[in-house]
Design a protein around this motif. Sequence first.
Motif, PDB file in Angstrom:
ATOM      1  N   ILE A  30     205.315 -57.687  46.480  1.00 16.69           N
ATOM      2  CA  ILE A  30     205.438 -56.500  45.629  1.00 16.69           C
ATOM      3  C   ILE A  30     204.288 -55.553  45.949  1.00 16.69           C
ATOM      4  O   ILE A  30     203.220 -55.601  45.346  1.00 16.69           O
ATOM      5  CB  ILE A  30     205.443 -56.886  44.135  1.00 16.69           C
TER       6      ILE A  30
ATOM      7  N   LYS B  78     207.713 -55.289  38.247  1.00 15.46           N
ATOM      8  CA  LYS B  78     206.424 -54.631  38.480  1.00 15.46           C
ATOM      9  C   LYS B  78     205.641 -54.418  37.177  1.00 15.46           C
ATOM     10  O   LYS B  78     204.476 -54.808  37.081  1.00 15.46           O
ATOM     11  CB  LYS B  78     206.645 -53.304  39.195  1.00 15.46           C
TER      12      LYS B  78
ATOM     13  N   SER C 225     210.116 -55.469  42.793  1.00 13.89           N
ATOM     14  CA  SER C 225     209.317 -54.300  42.438  1.00 13.89           C
ATOM     15  C   SER C 225     209.968 -53.510  41.323  1.00 13.89           C
ATOM     16  O   SER C 225     209.300 -53.047  40.399  1.00 13.89           O
ATOM     17  CB  SER C 225     209.126 -53.393  43.656  1.00 13.89           C
TER      18      SER C 225
END
Length: 190
Positions: A132, A105, A101
Motif C-alpha cells: 500500500i 488505507k 489502498s
Amino acid sequence: MLHTEFFYLAILTLTFSSLLVILLTYLIIRKAFDIRKRRTIETYKQRYNSVIFKLLTDGGYSRELNPQNNHQLKAIEEMLSRYANVLEGEQEKKALSALASLYLKNYYRKRLKSKRWSRRMNVLYHIENFHIKPLLEDVYKMVKKRGLSYEETVHILRILASFQFEDILGLLTKDFSTLSEFEYRSIVIR
C-alpha cells in the motif's frame, strides 16, 4: 479456637470460589462475543468473496463492496490477505494493491497511531504484504517518532526499502547505524 479457624477457612474458600465463578462468567461472555464477531466476519467474507475475486481479475470498483464498519473491513482484510498469499501475476498483485489502498488505507492510517504495539505491527505487516504505497508518508513519519520498539523500527525500514524510498540509505547510515548486519541485509536486499 477450632471453630474460628473453620469459619475463616470457609470464608476464604467461599471468596476464592466466588472469584473463580466471576472469572469463568467473564470468560464465557467474552468467548460468546468473540464467536459472534467471528461469525459476522465470516458472513461478510462469504458475501464479498466473489466481488473481490472479480475486482482482482477484472479491476475497477464495485458498489457492492462498501465497508461500513470494522467487521466488514476485517473481512476485506482477511480476503485480500488470503489472495495475497496465492496470487502470482503482476497484474493481479497491482489490482490487489489498488484494492487494499482503496478500502483499507484510512483504516490502517488510524491503526498506525494505535497505542497497542501488536496493532501497529500487524498493520505494518499488512502494508508490506499488500504493498500500500499511499501510506508511505505515514510509515516514514513513524520512523521519526521516539519510543518505537526495535522490531517496529526494523520493519518500517524494510517497508521503506521495499517501496524504494529515496532516502533509505541516509536513514540507515545516519539515524540507524546500530542495526545488526543481518538487519542491514534484510533491509538493503529489498
